[in-house]
Design a protein around this motif. Structure first.
Motif, PDB file in Angstrom:
ATOM      1  N   GLY A   1     -59.385  59.316  62.338  1.00 15.50           N
ATOM      2  CA  GLY A   1     -58.970  58.489  63.461  1.00 15.50           C
ATOM      3  C   GLY A   1     -57.468  58.464  63.616  1.00 15.50           C
ATOM      4  O   GLY A   1     -56.748  59.168  62.903  1.00 15.50           O
ATOM      5  N   ASN A   2     -56.995  57.655  64.522  1.00 11.04           N
ATOM      6  CA  ASN A   2     -55.570  57.546  64.806  1.00 11.04           C
ATOM      7  C   ASN A   2     -54.946  56.389  64.038  1.00 11.04           C
ATOM      8  O   ASN A   2     -55.543  55.319  63.917  1.00 11.04           O
ATOM      9  CB  ASN A   2     -55.334  57.346  66.301  1.00 11.04           C
ATOM     10  CG  ASN A   2     -55.521  58.631  67.088  1.00 11.04           C
ATOM     11  OD1 ASN A   2     -56.367  59.455  66.747  1.00 11.04           O
ATOM     12  ND2 ASN A   2     -54.732  58.805  68.126  1.00 11.04           N
ATOM     13  N   TYR A   3     -53.712  56.643  63.559  1.00  9.21           N
ATOM     14  CA  TYR A   3     -52.921  55.609  62.886  1.00  9.21           C
ATOM     15  C   TYR A   3     -51.669  55.360  63.728  1.00  9.21           C
ATOM     16  O   TYR A   3     -51.220  56.243  64.471  1.00  9.21           O
ATOM     17  CB  TYR A   3     -52.512  56.057  61.487  1.00  9.21           C
ATOM     18  CG  TYR A   3     -53.654  56.091  60.494  1.00  9.21           C
ATOM     19  CD1 TYR A   3     -53.732  55.161  59.470  1.00  9.21           C
ATOM     20  CD2 TYR A   3     -54.649  57.057  60.574  1.00  9.21           C
ATOM     21  CE1 TYR A   3     -54.781  55.188  58.552  1.00  9.21           C
ATOM     22  CE2 TYR A   3     -55.696  57.091  59.675  1.00  9.21           C
ATOM     23  CZ  TYR A   3     -55.757  56.147  58.665  1.00  9.21           C
ATOM     24  OH  TYR A   3     -56.783  56.173  57.768  1.00  9.21           O
TER      25      TYR A   3
ATOM     26  N   PRO B   1     -44.388  54.317  68.546  1.00  7.85           N
ATOM     27  CA  PRO B   1     -43.952  53.679  69.796  1.00  7.85           C
ATOM     28  C   PRO B   1     -42.840  54.497  70.437  1.00  7.85           C
ATOM     29  O   PRO B   1     -42.097  55.195  69.745  1.00  7.85           O
ATOM     30  CB  PRO B   1     -43.451  52.302  69.335  1.00  7.85           C
ATOM     31  CG  PRO B   1     -43.097  52.485  67.901  1.00  7.85           C
ATOM     32  CD  PRO B   1     -44.057  53.514  67.367  1.00  7.85           C
ATOM     33  N   PRO B   2     -42.708  54.443  71.767  1.00  6.33           N
ATOM     34  CA  PRO B   2     -41.680  55.247  72.458  1.00  6.33           C
ATOM     35  C   PRO B   2     -40.268  54.968  71.954  1.00  6.33           C
ATOM     36  O   PRO B   2     -39.403  55.852  72.019  1.00  6.33           O
ATOM     37  CB  PRO B   2     -41.840  54.840  73.930  1.00  6.33           C
ATOM     38  CG  PRO B   2     -43.239  54.326  74.038  1.00  6.33           C
ATOM     39  CD  PRO B   2     -43.551  53.698  72.714  1.00  6.33           C
ATOM     40  N   SER B   3     -40.035  53.751  71.450  1.00  5.64           N
ATOM     41  CA  SER B   3     -38.678  53.383  71.020  1.00  5.64           C
ATOM     42  C   SER B   3     -38.304  53.960  69.659  1.00  5.64           C
ATOM     43  O   SER B   3     -37.141  53.916  69.256  1.00  5.64           O
ATOM     44  CB  SER B   3     -38.540  51.855  70.951  1.00  5.64           C
ATOM     45  OG  SER B   3     -39.496  51.306  70.055  1.00  5.64           O
ATOM     46  N   LEU B   4     -39.284  54.512  68.926  1.00  4.22           N
ATOM     47  CA  LEU B   4     -39.019  55.014  67.565  1.00  4.22           C
ATOM     48  C   LEU B   4     -38.764  56.515  67.619  1.00  4.22           C
ATOM     49  O   LEU B   4     -39.637  57.298  68.000  1.00  4.22           O
ATOM     50  CB  LEU B   4     -40.209  54.718  66.649  1.00  4.22           C
ATOM     51  CG  LEU B   4     -40.038  55.143  65.184  1.00  4.22           C
ATOM     52  CD1 LEU B   4     -38.938  54.331  64.509  1.00  4.22           C
ATOM     53  CD2 LEU B   4     -41.346  54.981  64.408  1.00  4.22           C
ATOM     54  N   SER B   5     -37.560  56.928  67.212  1.00  8.35           N
ATOM     55  CA  SER B   5     -37.222  58.348  67.173  1.00  8.35           C
ATOM     56  C   SER B   5     -37.706  58.937  65.853  1.00  8.35           C
ATOM     57  O   SER B   5     -37.321  58.486  64.777  1.00  8.35           O
ATOM     58  CB  SER B   5     -35.705  58.533  67.298  1.00  8.35           C
ATOM     59  OG  SER B   5     -35.351  59.888  67.061  1.00  8.35           O
ATOM     60  N   ARG B   6     -38.541  59.955  65.928  1.00  8.66           N
ATOM     61  CA  ARG B   6     -39.092  60.568  64.722  1.00  8.66           C
ATOM     62  C   ARG B   6     -38.057  61.384  63.967  1.00  8.66           C
ATOM     63  O   ARG B   6     -38.234  61.687  62.788  1.00  8.66           O
ATOM     64  CB  ARG B   6     -40.288  61.439  65.081  1.00  8.66           C
ATOM     65  CG  ARG B   6     -41.434  60.654  65.680  1.00  8.66           C
ATOM     66  CD  ARG B   6     -42.598  61.540  66.074  1.00  8.66           C
ATOM     67  NE  ARG B   6     -43.153  62.229  64.925  1.00  8.66           N
ATOM     68  CZ  ARG B   6     -44.225  63.031  64.995  1.00  8.66           C
ATOM     69  NH1 ARG B   6     -44.813  63.227  66.151  1.00  8.66           N
ATOM     70  NH2 ARG B   6     -44.673  63.631  63.917  1.00  8.66           N
ATOM     71  N   SER B   7     -36.970  61.763  64.650  1.00  4.64           N
ATOM     72  CA  SER B   7     -35.935  62.573  64.000  1.00  4.64           C
ATOM     73  C   SER B   7     -34.777  61.723  63.471  1.00  4.64           C
ATOM     74  O   SER B   7     -33.879  62.255  62.819  1.00  4.64           O
ATOM     75  CB  SER B   7     -35.392  63.618  64.972  1.00  4.64           C
ATOM     76  OG  SER B   7     -34.822  62.994  66.114  1.00  4.64           O
ATOM     77  N   ALA B   8     -34.772  60.432  63.748  1.00  3.51           N
ATOM     78  CA  ALA B   8     -33.674  59.576  63.301  1.00  3.51           C
ATOM     79  C   ALA B   8     -33.804  59.292  61.806  1.00  3.51           C
ATOM     80  O   ALA B   8     -34.914  59.258  61.260  1.00  3.51           O
ATOM     81  CB  ALA B   8     -33.678  58.265  64.081  1.00  3.51           C
TER      82      ALA B   8
END
Length: 320
Positions: free
Chosen positions: A212-214, A270-277
């Motif tokens: 499932g999705n997390y 969430p859109p506000s969380l940068s995965r590369s930061a």
């Protein structure tokens, strides 16, 4: 007229009479302040690392002191180390262009020679994988997350042995660590894996996850609206960062699919969380973990250095 380059002692802010403990303390403080991952200069950090490499080695330090006009001649057969003169000018860190450089040959720090034996036995220094997951007892595996963690840890080891370590000769994976927690919570920490490369350290906690999705918002991992236990991974990251300030330490929760699909489970952000930061803790499935770790180490300063003293400290924490 340009000023004379600083001595290695001046680089670390020390007097030539500094003790071994004072040299180590000054280096750790300077490394923390100048590390490129913490906003410092890669050039300055490289000079500080070179200064410590010489001054922390008794034979190299004796030869360096002799060139400064103090101390006695080193014993026959010792080497003068990497410093080519008594004073040192900044040199550029050999990070090279922005490309995958993990395949380059490893360089051991501190270096060793017949007159300067290695900090670790050569068999350990050259070994890429150390330790193994701690197997839970039969009762612990029933009705708890211990079995999922143990199975997940084995999957992570096999994944890294197959996909990353063959391409990264300087990478060192240490599994099954047990160490005192330096955070306010205290107690002891059981750490699944630490991957060391250059001046970066990845702390990994693994589990086999339900399908499932997390969702991950940078602090909480949720599955079907409920929080998922990520153990004490943040405490482990803080403890290792405090113990090894010369490294940039980040954590990853690794979720493995029970059906073997490396891109499941899916992790939503969430859109506000940068995965590369930069972040203390990340969450990844098996497929994205490879890419994130490769970028993490490739972007660090001198990724092909093997820090023998740091590796030795990790090996001392292996669960017996």
């Amino acid at each position: 007229m340009s000023p004379s380059p600083k001595t290695l002692y001046e680089v670390l802010g020390l007097a030539p009479s500094a003790t071994t403990d004072q040299i180590k303390t000054a280096y750790r403080k300077a490394a923390r302040a100048t590390h490129p991952d913490h906003g410092g200069s890669a050039e300055t950090f490289h000079v500080i690392a070179e200064a410590y490499e010489v001054l922390s080695n008794p034979e190299q330090k004796a030869a360096y002191d002799l060139r400064l006009g103090r101390g006695s001649a080193p014993r026959p057969g010792t080497t003068s180390g990497p410093a080519s003169s008594a004073r040192t000018a900044p040199t550029r860190a050999g990070s090279g262009p922005a490309q995958d450089v993990l395949g380059n040959a490893p360089r051991f720090v501190p270096d060793f020679s017949p007159g300067s034996p290695p900090v670790l036995p050569l068999a350990l220094a050259g070994q890429q994988v150390h330790g193994s997951p701690r197997r839970p007892g039969f009762l612990s595996r029933l009705g708890s997350s211990a079995g999922a963690r143990f199975d997940g840890e084995n999957l992570t080891i096999h994944l890294l042995e197959r996909t990353l370590l063959p391409d990264y000769p300087a990478g060192r994976l240490v599994n099954g660590l047990h160490m005192p927690d330096r955070s306010p919570r205290g107690g002891n920490l059981e750490v699944g894996h630490v991957l060391l490369g250059g001046y970066r350290m990845a702390v990994l906690e693994s589990q086999v996850a339900s399908p499932g999705n997390y969702s991950w918002d940078g602090r909480h991992l949720r599955y079907r609206g409920r929080d998922v236990n990520i153990g004490r991974l943040p405490d482990a990251v803080r403890t290792l960062q405090d113990r090894f300030p010369e490294c940039n330490v980040s954590g990853w929760v690794v979720l493995h699919s029970p059906n073997g699909n490396p891109f499941e489970p899916v992790i939503d952000y969430p859109p506000s969380l940068s995965r590369s930061a930069p972040a203390m803790v990340h969450v990844a499935n098996a497929g994205t973990l490879q890419r994130e770790l490769r970028r993490f180490f490739n972007d660090g300063p001198q990724p092909n250095v093997v820090q023998l003293q740091v590796l030795g400290g990790l090996l001392d924490a292996l669960a017996r």
